[in-house]
Structures are given as C-alpha cells and as structure tokens.
Design a protein around this motif. Structure first.
Motif, short mmCIF file in Angstrom:
data_model
loop_
_atom_site.label_atom_id
_atom_site.label_comp_id
_atom_site.label_asym_id
_atom_site.label_seq_id
_atom_site.Cartn_x
_atom_site.Cartn_y
_atom_site.Cartn_z
N GLU A 72 0.80 -1.22 0.00
CA GLU A 72 0.00 0.00 0.00
C GLU A 72 0.84 1.27 0.00
N TYR A 73 2.06 1.22 0.54
CA TYR A 73 2.93 2.40 0.61
C TYR A 73 4.34 2.00 0.15
N PRO A 74 4.49 1.68 -1.15
CA PRO A 74 5.75 1.08 -1.62
C PRO A 74 6.98 1.96 -1.44
N ARG A 75 6.80 3.29 -1.29
CA ARG A 75 7.96 4.17 -1.17
C ARG A 75 8.43 4.33 0.27
N VAL A 76 7.70 3.78 1.22
CA VAL A 76 8.06 3.90 2.63
C VAL A 76 9.19 2.92 2.95
N GLY A 77 10.24 3.39 3.65
CA GLY A 77 11.32 2.50 4.08
C GLY A 77 10.81 1.53 5.12
N ARG A 78 11.18 0.25 5.02
CA ARG A 78 10.65 -0.80 5.90
C ARG A 78 11.82 -1.52 6.59
N LEU A 79 11.94 -1.31 7.89
CA LEU A 79 13.02 -1.89 8.68
C LEU A 79 12.44 -2.83 9.73
N MET A 80 13.19 -3.90 10.04
CA MET A 80 12.73 -4.88 11.02
C MET A 80 13.72 -4.95 12.17
N SER A 100 13.49 -4.11 3.90
CA SER A 100 14.67 -3.66 3.15
C SER A 100 15.95 -3.82 3.97
N ARG A 101 15.87 -3.64 5.28
CA ARG A 101 17.02 -3.83 6.18
C ARG A 101 16.51 -4.35 7.51
N PHE A 102 17.39 -5.03 8.26
CA PHE A 102 16.97 -5.41 9.60
C PHE A 102 18.06 -5.07 10.61
N LEU A 103 17.61 -4.83 11.83
CA LEU A 103 18.49 -4.52 12.95
C LEU A 103 18.29 -5.58 14.01
N THR A 104 19.36 -5.96 14.69
CA THR A 104 19.26 -7.01 15.69
C THR A 104 19.18 -6.43 17.10
N LYS A 105 18.55 -7.20 17.98
CA LYS A 105 18.53 -6.88 19.40
C LYS A 105 19.65 -7.67 20.09
N VAL A 111 24.19 2.48 14.89
CA VAL A 111 23.71 1.72 13.73
C VAL A 111 22.24 2.03 13.46
N VAL A 112 21.43 2.13 14.52
CA VAL A 112 20.01 2.46 14.36
C VAL A 112 19.87 3.81 13.66
N ARG A 113 20.61 4.82 14.14
CA ARG A 113 20.50 6.16 13.58
C ARG A 113 20.96 6.19 12.11
N ALA A 114 22.07 5.49 11.82
CA ALA A 114 22.59 5.48 10.45
C ALA A 114 21.64 4.75 9.50
N THR A 115 21.08 3.64 9.96
CA THR A 115 20.17 2.85 9.12
C THR A 115 18.91 3.63 8.80
N ILE A 116 18.35 4.28 9.81
CA ILE A 116 17.14 5.07 9.58
C ILE A 116 17.45 6.27 8.68
N ARG A 117 18.61 6.90 8.87
CA ARG A 117 18.99 8.02 8.02
C ARG A 117 19.09 7.58 6.55
N ASP A 118 19.73 6.42 6.31
CA ASP A 118 19.85 5.90 4.95
C ASP A 118 18.49 5.58 4.36
N ALA A 119 17.60 5.00 5.19
CA ALA A 119 16.27 4.63 4.70
C ALA A 119 15.46 5.87 4.33
N ILE A 120 15.60 6.93 5.12
CA ILE A 120 14.88 8.17 4.81
C ILE A 120 15.39 8.78 3.51
#
Length: 550
Positions: A72-80, A100-105, A111-120
C-alpha cells in the motif's frame, strides 16, 4: 523539505521509549504504535517516511505488517527489529520484499541512527524519481492542461491507467527502454481516442490523461484491447496488464485536482480479485471507499470482539438425501453495519494478513463443532474452507494436527476445502502440504472445480479425496444438453480418479435427481437446506434420526 517522519512499532512500551531517545538528536517527527493494527491507522492518518517494526507482536506480525505496507505504501522505508532467533524468518521476509534492512537486538544506537537516516534518504529519492516511470511528464502538467480547457462537443474524461504487473515487467528495464515504452503508449492512445492532454505519471505505476468521448463505453473497450498487446523492446516483448479508473469532468468543476482525484478513487475501488478492467466514478464512490476503509480497520478487532460465527450448510447423501456432512461458513455480524458478506471481508482479510488468524479460528470452530456433534451421537463430517494465502503461508498442517488432537477427532470426519487457484500457485508445495494433511487422515476437497486452470494431468497428481463440482455446472442441468454433457464428463473423471463427488448449488428436484443418477456422493444446495445455525443443524439431524427410528 518537510521534517522526516518515523513510525516505531513494538508491543513493549520500554523499547518504544528507548528508540525515541536514540532518535531524538536527529530531529525526526516520531510516531509510535503498540500493534500492527495501530500502525496501519497511523499510516492512514499521515505520510510516513520509514517504519521500524518489531518482529514478534500479537495480532498482525511484524512481517505481515511490513508486507501490507510494501503493497500500500511502496515508497516507505521498511526496517525490522529482531532477535537472533528470528533471523531466518526475517531473511524470508526480505526475500518477499517486505523488509529492506533489519536490525538485531540488542541494537547499537549509532547503527540504528545510520540505518534510519539511509532509509529516509532512499525514501526521498524514490519519491523524487517516482514520476520517471516510462519517462513521462509529472502530474502538474496534466493539472494545468485541464484547468485551461475550452468548451468542446462531447464529455471529457480523466483516465487513470494503472500498470498492475509493473514489478515483474518493468523493474529490470533501462531508462532508454522505459522511454521507448512510454512513447509507444502515447502513440497507441493517439491512434485510438481523442487524446486531449499529454499522458503523465500520476503516481509511479499510474499513467493519467484526458480523452474527449461521446461513447465512453466503446472508447474504454477499445483502450483495453489496444493496451493488452505487448510492448516491443528490441527483439523482445513486454506484456503490461492495465486497469483503468475513469471519471467525467463535470461542467461546473473548477478544480482540476478534483477531476484527477475522482479517477484515482474509481481505480482504488477495484480490488485484486476484481474481474473488471474499467471502473467508472460515481457520486457514491467516496462514501463507499470510506466504508470499505472503516470495515478493514474494524476487521482487525472483530476476532477479539467475538463478532464472527459459523453457519453450516448440510451436505446430503446422493442415495437417500439424509445429512452426512456440513460445510462451515464464516459470518461477520458487525455491531453497526450488521451482517457483512464474506465476499467483502474475505478479500480484505487476504490483503491485510488477518486471514491467518481468521482461518485458524474457522478451523478451531469447525473442529469443536465436529466433536460436539459426535458427542451428541450425530457424527457427521465437517468441512472448512482454507483460503489461498492461508494455504500457502500458514502452518496449515500444524494447525490441523493441533485441533485434531485437542478435540480428539476421528480425522476422517474433518475436511479442508481448497480452491484450484491455491493449488496452481505452487504445485510442488501444494502436493507436499496436501500429502501431509491426508497422512493424518483429514480429508482434502478441491472446491469450485472447473472454474480454475488446472490441467487433468496436474489434477491427477494431487493428493485429493473429494471433488466439489462448482454450481455453474449444476445451474442448467435438465435444461440444456451442453450442461449435462459437461456434468457427465466431470463426474466420470472424478470416478476415474477414485474421488468422492460433491455437487454444489443444487436448487431443484430435477437437478438433485440427475446428480443422484450420475453417482454424486453428496449434494449441497438450497433445495435441501440453506446455511443453518448450529442449533438448527442439530434439529435437522435429530429430526432425521427420529424419523429413522419409526
């Protein structure tokens, strides 16, 4: 440029709070949701650039949530966000295009900040490049041209033409090849209709233009036929599948944006299962779409609110017309809108992923009823429907094994019904799953036989017990020779494959007698019984038992 918007989804408030603290220095507008259902409500309310979702959540899982967002929102970045134990499932989700990318617990804040920045940044690039599909001009050109129309003979219509199979057909083509297809598309439009504007990109996969027509049905049919022909790329051919939303430009309409929006609304009114290729705008469409959206939101909560129940349509013996089984049919009683047809909400459940929980509930309910009937001295077979997505994506074998054991069922008294489309989507998977179902003793029925595309060779390979003849082959039995010929062929085929035969949609005595004559084992239809409540089903069976004792 607007402040980037990030949606965090997790059912643990402590994790949401911690992630918000991590993102605070970057100045994002951060939204949170405690469930997949709540996340979809947030998505519907405002634009979001990136979604970061937990994997394990009650209700809609993180994977199902991101799959729906991808559609429904194909242009939205999707992280897990997932633990190590979930990595194999997350990788599967990436292969499906949900993640598109995943982050581990536990995570690294940097890493969280960089990944979200790249996705945006990617989301914004996709937004800027969205109108380059087929190298057509942007929507603003169309808006300006509509605003400057002079009077003309006939009616002007905005057409929103969506390329349904854009991912499969266009994703690997070069800009030069896309431009060639765009030029070919424009040439075809000019050859068929009076094209009043340039063809533009309304959205990434939706082309918009205006035509002048005195017979829109005729012109729309010609448009469908012409664009059905594959587009040439070098020595190759690219088949594009279109569907069209069409809206007239009213004489008093001064806002060009409104005209375009109406065409897009007409397009949005078509769902994936819709056999139409053209949808015309009507004045009631906005209200209907609003109701549809509201129902989709309510569907996520309906199970928890116990708004579903099952009715049971008896299946009678082809020998003595006594009840030998029943098909469980799900019903939704909405607290405001009353009974909602399964034709409406099953498609919603498929799209949203709710079908997994809904299908599991039907299996559980049908199994419980099967046990209750056996305990009451009425051991008939109960059949439940399994949707294509439930069949292909859920742990169907595990679900069945659990309910058979939990309710101490005689497996042969429980049956699943699958459609031809479920089987044909992945034949090897279907054979493997159905073999395991039959190994535990549960019956397998192929529903609506004759309406799909399976070949006889493929049908013969399938591990089946029952063939259900679709009502379309029963409707004219006794009235025309062709229907009888087809019916005789299907029943003969079923006997050759050693399958039990169930005839659906039996509505007259003449149909019932023909079904009995040609060896149908079970008959189902309004001539015998409409779908019944569980209490009414008990009364029917008890009445037959009482009559049999005298």
């Amino acid at each position: 440029m607007e402040t980037p918007r990030v949606l965090l989804v997790d059912d643990q408030n402590s994790i949401l709070s911690a992630l918000k603290r991590v993102l605070r220095p970057d100045g994002y507008e951060v939204f949170t949701a405690a469930s997949g259902e709540e996340a979809l409500s947030v998505m519907a309310a405002q634009p979001i650039d990136v979604v970061l979702s937990d994997y394990n959540m009650p209700g809609i899982t993180g994977v199902d949530l991101l799959l729906q967002i991808a559609r429904e929102y194909p242009r939205v970045g999707r992280l897990m966000l997932s633990g190590q134990a979930d990595l194999s499932q997350v990788i599967d989700a990436m292969n499906q295009g949900a993640v598109s990318r995943f982050l581990t617990k536990p995570w690294s804040n940097d890493v969280v900040r960089a990944t979200i920045r790249d996705a945006i940044e990617k989301s914004r690039r996709d937004e800027e490049e969205a109108d380059t599909l087929l190298c057509l001009p942007t929507k603003e050109l169309l808006i300006n041209q509509i605003a400057n129309f002079a009077p003309a003979e006939g009616t002007r219509y905005v057409v929103a033409a969506e390329i349904v199979n854009v991912t499969q057909s266009l994703s690997l083509l070069s800009v030069k090849e896309l431009r060639r297809i765009g030029n070919d598309l424009v040439a075809r439009l000019k050859s068929l209709v009076r094209l009043e504007t340039s063809a533009v990109s309304l959205e990434r996969a939706i082309v918009g233009f205006v035509i002048l027509s005195t017979d829109i049905d005729k012109d729309a049919a010609a448009l469908v036929a012409r664009l059905r022909e594959p587009f040439g790329i070098g020595s190759g051919r690219v088949p594009l599948k279109f569907r069209f939303g069409v809206a007239p430009i009213e004489h008093e309409e001064s806002d060009a944006h409104t005209s375009v929006r109406k065409a897009l609304l007409a397009l949005a009114a078509m769902n994936e299962a819709d056999s139409r290729q053209v949808s015309m705008y009507t004045r009631g469409l906005t209200a209907n779409l609003h109701l549809k959206y509201t129902l989709e939101q309510d569907l996520h909560r309906a199970l928890k609110r116990h708004e579903f129940h099952c009715e049971y349509q008896p299946q009678v013996s082809g020998v003595d017309f006594r009840v030998r089984g029943a098909e469980a049919l799900i019903r939704w009683k909405h607290p405001i809108h009353g009974l909602i047809s399964p034709l409406e909400f099953i498609d919603m459940a498929e799209r949203s992923g709710v079908i997994h929980d809904l299908g599991a509930w039907v299996i559980e309910t049908g199994a419980a009823e099967c046990r209750a009937l056996a305990d009451a001295g009425m051991p008939i077979r109960i059949a439940v429907n399994v949707s294509p997505r439930q069949f292909l994506e859920s742990d169907l074998v595990g679900d069945l094994r659990r309910v058979v054991d939990a309710h101490r069922l005689q497996p042969h008294q429980f049956e699943i019904e699958i459609t031809e489309s479920s089987v044909m989507h992945d034949i090897e998977l279907a054979k493997r799953v159905l073999s395991e179902v039959r190994e535990m003793g549960v019956h397998v029925a192929l529903d609506d036989f004759g309406t799909g595309y399976s070949s006889l060779a493929q049908l013969a390979q399938m591990p089946l017990d029952v063939l259900k003849i679709d009502r379309s082959f029963i409707r004219f039995l006794g009235e025309d020779a062709t229907s009888l010929t087809l019916f005789k062929y299907i029943t003969g085929l079923a006997r050759e494959l050693n399958l039990e035969i169930v005839a659906e949609g039996v509505e007259t005595l003449a149909q019932a007698e023909i079904c009995r004559e040609y060896g149908c084992d079970l008959l189902q239809g309004y001539y015998f019984h409409k779908p019944l409540s569980r209490d009414a089903l008990y009364e029917v069976i008890c009445g037959e038992h009482s009559a049999g004792r005298h």
